[in-house]
Design a protein around this motif. Sequence first.
Motif: not given
Length: 146
Positions: A22-30, A41-42, A44-47, A94-95
């Motif tokens: 129950x938490x958003x998790x996103x991984x980004x590179x440099x 995230x899917x 709540x963001x709708x994406x 994230x809105x």
Amino acid sequence: MLSLPAEFEQFHWMVDMVQHVDMGLIVLDREYTIHVWNGFMTHHSGKQSHEVLGKCFFDVFPEVPRPWFEAKSKPVFNLGCRSFLIWRQRPYLFKCRNVRPITQQAPFMYQNVTLNPMTSPRGDVEYMFLSVDDVTSEAMLELHKG
């Protein structure tokens, strides 16, 4: 009953936890390419994940000021330390819609976001993960007190 290797079973559990926590998790590179986008995230963001994976974070979220976010990310990548985005400084990254509109009169989800370094076995930080926490209840309590 087929017995699976313990490592495979643990990997499966980890993937399941990442998708359902129950938490958003996103991984980004440099380069700010999105590599992981979990179920929170899917929802709540709708994406959908297929809409964001492999894309540049700033292309998917053009409303996020790039210089500001890069400055927040710099210590994560360069020093291997965490960076924090607190709802009092910026209500959300994230809105996302407020998922409890009847019990909470907030137009969006207030968020605390932690930018966490992901260290490779060599000690390099080539990725970071963002943990997004819904703090709408706490924010509403604090905002209505003052």
